[in-house]
Design a protein around this motif. Structure first.
Motif, short mmCIF file in Angstrom:
data_model
loop_
_atom_site.label_atom_id
_atom_site.label_comp_id
_atom_site.label_asym_id
_atom_site.label_seq_id
_atom_site.Cartn_x
_atom_site.Cartn_y
_atom_site.Cartn_z
N GLN A 1 35.62 41.89 4.05
CA GLN A 1 34.18 42.05 3.79
C GLN A 1 33.71 43.42 4.27
O GLN A 1 32.99 44.12 3.55
CB GLN A 1 33.41 40.94 4.50
CG GLN A 1 31.94 40.93 4.17
CD GLN A 1 31.24 39.76 4.85
OE1 GLN A 1 31.57 39.40 5.98
NE2 GLN A 1 30.27 39.20 4.15
N GLN A 2 34.16 43.84 5.45
CA GLN A 2 33.81 45.17 5.95
C GLN A 2 34.35 46.25 5.02
O GLN A 2 33.70 47.26 4.77
CB GLN A 2 34.36 45.38 7.36
CG GLN A 2 33.67 44.59 8.42
CD GLN A 2 34.32 44.78 9.78
OE1 GLN A 2 35.15 45.66 9.97
NE2 GLN A 2 33.95 43.94 10.73
N TYR A 3 35.57 46.05 4.54
CA TYR A 3 36.20 47.01 3.63
C TYR A 3 35.41 47.13 2.32
O TYR A 3 35.16 48.22 1.84
CB TYR A 3 37.63 46.55 3.35
CG TYR A 3 38.39 47.39 2.36
CD1 TYR A 3 39.01 48.57 2.75
CD2 TYR A 3 38.49 47.00 1.03
CE1 TYR A 3 39.71 49.35 1.84
CE2 TYR A 3 39.19 47.77 0.11
CZ TYR A 3 39.80 48.94 0.52
OH TYR A 3 40.49 49.69 -0.38
N PHE B 1 31.94 48.81 2.77
CA PHE B 1 31.99 50.04 3.56
C PHE B 1 31.16 51.14 2.89
O PHE B 1 31.27 51.38 1.69
CB PHE B 1 33.45 50.51 3.72
CG PHE B 1 33.57 51.68 4.65
CD1 PHE B 1 33.66 51.47 6.01
CD2 PHE B 1 33.58 52.97 4.16
CE1 PHE B 1 33.77 52.54 6.88
CE2 PHE B 1 33.69 54.04 5.02
CZ PHE B 1 33.79 53.83 6.38
N ILE C 1 39.49 50.01 9.91
CA ILE C 1 39.44 48.78 9.12
C ILE C 1 40.75 48.58 8.37
O ILE C 1 41.34 47.50 8.39
CB ILE C 1 38.24 48.79 8.15
CG1 ILE C 1 36.93 48.74 8.93
CG2 ILE C 1 38.33 47.62 7.17
CD1 ILE C 1 35.69 49.01 8.08
#
Length: 152
Positions: A118-120, A123, A141
């Motif tokens: 999700q962070q990726y 981003f 990440i």
């Protein structure tokens, strides 16, 4: 450069995925047999008895080569997380204990991968963020994902 002169990667309680990856490569490059012991468990020094069965050899009858094998069972034990690993009797048990403590069960790993993905996926650059900082955040990440077994 000879890998045996490199200092082993110290684990300081954070960034376990990075440390695990570096430690695996360090141990493999310095003593592959030690890595096998970490993965499969301690070497048992055995001898064939009169009935043709393999039995554990008495320490009283060890020869030099036996002592070298036994030394490998303790070679990869470090100083970090002493309380967590103090009850462990082999490097394999230590490795498994640290994996469970820092990576968790398969459900925890899956959840961690989901959060990192999700962070990726979302981003983006933060206002007034330098290129070096954004690159470092992104690499962190991606490296965490690689450490969890997710390749790109």
């Amino acid at each position: 450069m000879d890998g045996k002169h490199n200092k082993y990667p110290m684990f300081k309680g954070d960034n376990y995925s990075w440390w695990k990856h570096r430690m695996e490569h360090y141990v493999k490059s310095t003593d592959y047999e030690c890595w096998v012991i970490i993965q499969k468990g301690p070497l048992a020094i055995t001898v064939t008895d009169s009935d043709g069965n393999n039995v554990v050899k008495s320490e009283d009858s060890y020869v030099e080569v036996d002592y070298r094998k036994v030394e490998k069972n303790s070679k990869a034990i470090g100083e970090q997380d002493i309380n967590r690993i103090s009850g462990c009797t082999s490097t394999k048990e230590i490795w498994d204990t640290l994996n469970l403590a820092y990576e968790g069960t398969s459900q925890v790993k899956k959840h961690r991968i989901d959060l990192l993905m999700q962070q990726y996926e979302i981003f983006n650059m933060i206002k007034d963020e330098s290129i070096n900082f954004i690159s470092s955040r992104f690499s962190s990440i991606v490296n965490e994902l690689k450490g969890q077994g997710r390749e790109f």
